[in-house]
Design an enzyme around this catalytic site. Structure first.
Site, PDB file in Angstrom:
ATOM      1  N   LYS A 173       8.425   5.785 -12.099  1.00 14.53           N
ATOM      2  CA  LYS A 173       8.433   5.223 -10.857  1.00 14.53           C
ATOM      3  C   LYS A 173       7.288   4.786 -10.312  1.00 14.53           C
ATOM      4  CE  LYS A 173       7.957   6.191  -6.969  1.00 14.53           C
ATOM      5  NZ  LYS A 173       7.356   5.316  -5.880  1.00 14.53           N
ATOM      6  N   GLY A 226      -1.735   9.908  -8.224  1.00 16.36           N
ATOM      7  CA  GLY A 226      -1.893   9.627  -6.869  1.00 16.36           C
ATOM      8  C   GLY A 226      -2.649  10.623  -6.031  1.00 16.36           C
ATOM      9  N   THR A 228      -3.753  13.862  -3.312  1.00 18.63           N
ATOM     10  CA  THR A 228      -3.925  15.329  -3.460  1.00 18.63           C
ATOM     11  C   THR A 228      -2.588  15.925  -2.920  1.00 18.63           C
ATOM     12  OG1 THR A 228      -6.162  15.335  -4.158  1.00 18.63           O
ATOM     13  CG2 THR A 228      -4.986  17.204  -3.473  1.00 18.63           C
ATOM     14  N   THR A 230       0.300  14.564  -2.183  1.00 21.14           N
ATOM     15  CA  THR A 230       1.536  14.361  -3.167  1.00 21.14           C
ATOM     16  C   THR A 230       1.547  15.309  -4.395  1.00 21.14           C
ATOM     17  OG1 THR A 230       1.422  11.871  -2.148  1.00 21.14           O
ATOM     18  CG2 THR A 230       2.786  12.553  -4.118  1.00 21.14           C
ATOM     19  N   GLU A 248      -3.228  13.661 -11.757  1.00 17.17           N
ATOM     20  CA  GLU A 248      -4.506  13.014 -11.557  1.00 17.17           C
ATOM     21  C   GLU A 248      -4.492  12.742  -9.868  1.00 17.17           C
ATOM     22  OE1 GLU A 248      -6.837  12.724 -13.482  1.00 17.17           O
ATOM     23  OE2 GLU A 248      -5.740  13.507 -15.368  1.00 17.17           O
ATOM     24  N   CYS A 282      -9.958   5.984  -7.339  1.00 16.02           N
ATOM     25  CA  CYS A 282     -10.245   7.312  -7.148  1.00 16.02           C
ATOM     26  C   CYS A 282     -11.554   7.624  -7.516  1.00 16.02           C
ATOM     27  CB  CYS A 282      -9.306   8.054  -8.115  1.00 16.02           C
ATOM     28  SG  CYS A 282      -9.055   7.543  -9.696  1.00 16.02           S
TER      29      CYS A 282
HETATM   30  P1  NAD Z   1       0.398   8.773  -3.202  1.00 11.99           P
HETATM   31  O1  NAD Z   1       0.284  10.044  -3.714  1.00 11.99           O
HETATM   32  O2  NAD Z   1       0.897   8.525  -1.708  1.00 11.99           O
HETATM   33  O3  NAD Z   1       1.649   7.912  -4.151  1.00 11.99           O
HETATM   34  C1  NAD Z   1       1.390   7.919  -5.577  1.00 11.99           C
HETATM   35  C2  NAD Z   1       2.775   7.812  -6.173  1.00 11.99           C
HETATM   36  O4  NAD Z   1       3.525   8.867  -5.731  1.00 11.99           O
HETATM   37  C3  NAD Z   1       3.676   6.798  -5.429  1.00 11.99           C
HETATM   38  O5  NAD Z   1       4.257   5.910  -6.571  1.00 11.99           O
HETATM   39  C4  NAD Z   1       4.551   7.439  -4.362  1.00 11.99           C
HETATM   40  O6  NAD Z   1       5.870   6.554  -4.281  1.00 11.99           O
HETATM   41  C5  NAD Z   1       4.963   8.731  -5.121  1.00 11.99           C
HETATM   42  N1  NAD Z   1       5.033   9.750  -4.443  1.00 11.99           N
HETATM   43  C6  NAD Z   1       4.919   9.828  -2.935  1.00 11.99           C
HETATM   44  N2  NAD Z   1       5.620  11.084  -2.625  1.00 11.99           N
HETATM   45  C7  NAD Z   1       6.102  11.616  -3.679  1.00 11.99           C
HETATM   46  C8  NAD Z   1       6.974  12.961  -3.723  1.00 11.99           C
HETATM   47  N3  NAD Z   1       7.016  13.574  -2.749  1.00 11.99           N
HETATM   48  N4  NAD Z   1       7.617  13.025  -5.070  1.00 11.99           N
HETATM   49  C9  NAD Z   1       7.419  12.313  -5.919  1.00 11.99           C
HETATM   50  N5  NAD Z   1       6.412  11.021  -5.929  1.00 11.99           N
HETATM   51  C10 NAD Z   1       5.921  10.797  -4.634  1.00 11.99           C
HETATM   52  O7  NAD Z   1      -0.826   8.042  -3.584  1.00 11.99           O
HETATM   53  P2  NAD Z   1      -1.415   6.412  -3.395  1.00 11.99           P
HETATM   54  O8  NAD Z   1      -1.447   6.293  -1.913  1.00 11.99           O
HETATM   55  O9  NAD Z   1      -0.335   5.571  -4.161  1.00 11.99           O
HETATM   56  O10 NAD Z   1      -2.738   6.277  -4.397  1.00 11.99           O
HETATM   57  C11 NAD Z   1      -3.851   6.632  -3.689  1.00 11.99           C
HETATM   58  C12 NAD Z   1      -4.384   8.058  -4.077  1.00 11.99           C
HETATM   59  O11 NAD Z   1      -4.281   7.978  -5.644  1.00 11.99           O
HETATM   60  C13 NAD Z   1      -5.751   8.193  -3.826  1.00 11.99           C
HETATM   61  O12 NAD Z   1      -5.833   9.862  -3.507  1.00 11.99           O
HETATM   62  C14 NAD Z   1      -6.379   8.420  -5.135  1.00 11.99           C
HETATM   63  O13 NAD Z   1      -7.469   9.120  -5.424  1.00 11.99           O
HETATM   64  C15 NAD Z   1      -5.512   8.481  -6.090  1.00 11.99           C
HETATM   65  N6  NAD Z   1      -5.745   8.261  -7.404  1.00 11.99           N
HETATM   66  C16 NAD Z   1      -6.180   9.028  -8.479  1.00 11.99           C
HETATM   67  C17 NAD Z   1      -6.544   8.649  -9.600  1.00 11.99           C
HETATM   68  C18 NAD Z   1      -6.783   9.587 -10.714  1.00 11.99           C
HETATM   69  O14 NAD Z   1      -6.867   9.188 -12.005  1.00 11.99           O
HETATM   70  N7  NAD Z   1      -7.188  10.735 -10.652  1.00 11.99           N
HETATM   71  C19 NAD Z   1      -6.365   7.261  -9.985  1.00 11.99           C
HETATM   72  C20 NAD Z   1      -5.941   6.372  -9.053  1.00 11.99           C
HETATM   73  C21 NAD Z   1      -5.724   6.891  -7.778  1.00 11.99           C
END
Ligand code: NAD
Length: 489
Positions: A173, A226, A228, A230, A248, A282
């Site tokens: 997804k 994504g 924290t 989520t 992550e 991130c």
């Molecule tokens: P997000 O958590 O909003 O979304 C990430 C993914 O999760 C998307 O595909 C989204 O559709 C999906 N999602 C959202 N709600 C969900 C749910 N309830 N159930 C299942 N899936 C769900 O994050 P974002 O805004 O897309 O990305 C930014 C964040 O990602 C930042 O906090 C960043 O630090 C983090 N990030 C972490 C790393 C790492 O390796 N640690 C790398 C890149 C980004």
């Protein structure tokens, strides 16, 4: 207008309920396509396809699976320009960055894990003369993969590659905010002859399609990158189902410069750490701590460097910093600049939208100028919460002890950088920083074999190298008794 479709069982299909979302180009603020707003029914169709494909894919020798993945990597390289452009348009990141970082890394991910799985080994433990134990590692089945928007293809392939290489089939997804390269990847899978159902891509919102994948009873493993918040929702949803979960998540990473550092290199690397990809990484070094003795000299140069960054049309070669992913995210970042002012911060540069963007087509894009803020307490909100934009705070420190306490003083623990020419200090401070990665005199220098992930609220589990191969396989120990108690077997 590009109408993105789901990729299920080797076919491009619209969402079953025909609902669609707009896909917006961040640099212009305009809708330029649509993306499926898939739901549980679409996820169910994808899981069924992945289940059907699983036995044959899992049975293939690792070398055969590697052949498919290497062919896909070759296709990515051949389509590098098209993919880079798509990633730039979809995310607002500079085309030059997509070309040099995102897309090459996507093919590297596939090559790395395709070949790593060939070398993957399991253990045996000899219990003296009594028994021999050996560990089988089998794919888990259908793996669910969920990726964010900041490095869409880079992070999607970072998960898909080890899952497939170890014999799982996948339902992925991608982010709904930047889904285009996942769609193009599906085309390349089809062209490269990947067997139907091995990789399925279901587009849509997290709360609908993502949540359905996470909750699906026949998806035993979820790999998520994504935010924290989520990650926490996914942890709650999967805990009662006892799924294997890798999370992550966010970061608020310290970047520590000691007075004995090579100043030129530290300034240049800190600018990259703060502003690459509009700060939407991130691993971004968003909290800069500089030893008091060199604070003014360092900050002058750092601010001068930030002012020189060209903010503009991501498709123009000279652009250093493009647009943020969405209007909502831009507003969130601007909101934090208000918080910084309320908390007593002094804005040294930036502090809002840039005064103008040279390219007329980008007038309504979601831009924020590179911003440097001084004068905030290490415990302020701006210094504790992830902003995920082009915003760096600068804070002077006196002692090693003090800076380690400040660096570790957030709920996150993803990455840290430190700059020093003192060998003993480098090792000493690295040992005490509470983060999954510590870079010494560098930033974002990645070796795909090393464990990658976060402590505290930055993550659960590790990716990279054998960690990922282990995550996507289920170990089973077989214990063979050799001592037959005097009787012949
Ligand atoms: P997000 O958590 O909003 O979304 C990430 C993914 O999760 C998307 O595909 C989204 O559709 C999906 N999602 C959202 N709600 C969900 C749910 N309830 N159930 C299942 N899936 C769900 O994050 P974002 O805004 O897309 O990305 C930014 C964040 O990602 C930042 O906090 C960043 O630090 C983090 N990030 C972490 C790393 C790492 O390796 N640690 C790398 C890149 C980004």
């Amino acid at each position: 207008m590009t109408e993105i479709l789901n990729f299920i069982d080797g076919a491009f299909v619209p969402p079953i309920a025909w609902r669609r979302l707009d896909n917006v180009e961040p640099a212009t603020g305009k809708v330029y396509g649509t993306v499926p707003d898939s739901d549980a029914e679409d996820v169910e169709a994808a899981v069924r396809a992945a289940e059907r494909a699983f036995p044959a894919w899992a049975r293939l020798p690792a070398e055969e699976r590697a052949r498919f993945l290497l062919a896909l990597a070759d296709r990515i390289d051949a389509a590098r320009e098209e993919l880079a452009r798509a990633e730039s348009v979809d995310t607002g990141k500079p085309l030059a960055l997509a070309r040099s970082l995102d897309i090459p890394r996507a093919s590297s991910n596939l090559r790395f894990f395709a070949t790593a799985a060939i070398h993957f080994h399991s253990e045996s433990h000899s219990t003296g003369e009594r028994a021999l134990n050996y560990t089988l590692r089998r794919p888990r089945g259908v793996a669910g993969v969920i990726a964010p928007w900041n490095l869409p293809l880079y992070l999607l392939t970072w998960k898909i590659a080890p899952a497939l290489a170890t014999g799982n089939t996948v339902v992925a997804k991608p982010t709904e905010l930047a889904p285009m390269t996942a769609f193009l990847l599906a085309r390349l899978c089809k062209e490269s002859g990947l067997p139907h159902g091995v990789l399925n891509i279901v587009h849509g919102r997290g709360a609908r399609a993502g949540a359905a994948l996470v909750a699906h009873p026949r998806v035993p493993a979820i790999s998520f990158t994504g935010g924290t918040v989520t990650g926490s929702a996914i942890a709650s949803a999967t805990a009662p189902l006892f799924k294997k979960v890798a999370l992550e998540m966010g970061g608020k990473n310290p970047n520590i410069v000691f007075a004995d550092a090579d100043l030129d290199a530290a300034v240049a690397t800190s600018l990259k750490a703060g502003f690459t990809n509009q700060g939407e990484i991130c691993l971004a070094g968003s909290r800069l701590f500089v030893e008091e003795k060199i604070f003014d000299a360092f900050v002058d140069r750092f601010v001068a460097g930030a002012k020189q960054l060209v903010v503009g049309d991501p498709l123009e070669e000279r652009t250093d910093q493009g647009a943020l992913i969405s209007a909502a995210h831009r507003d969130k970042v601007l909101g934090y600049l208000d918080v910084a002012r309320q908390e007593g911060g002094r804005i040294l540069c930036g502090g809002g939208a840039p005064e103008s963007i040279a390219s007329a087509r980008c007038r309504d894009g979601f831009f924020v100028a590179p911003t440097v803020i001084a004068g905030l307490a290490p415990s302020s909100r701006v210094n504790r919460e992830e902003i995920f934009g082009p915003v760096v705070t600068v804070t002077p420190f006196k002692t090693e002890e003090e800076v380690i306490a400040w660096a570790n003083g957030t709920e996150y623990g993803l990455a840290a950088s430190l700059f020093t020419t003192h060998l003993g200090r480098a090792h000493r401070v690295a040992e005490r920083l509470a983060s999954g990665t510590v870079w010494v005199n560098c930033w974002l220098l990645r070796d795909l074999r090393v464990p990658f992930g976060g402590m505290k609220r930055s993550g659960v589990g590790r990716e990279g190298g054998e960690e990922a191969l282990r995550f996507f396989t289920e170990p089973k120990n077989v214990c063979v008794q050799m001592d037959t108690g005097g009787r012949d077997a």
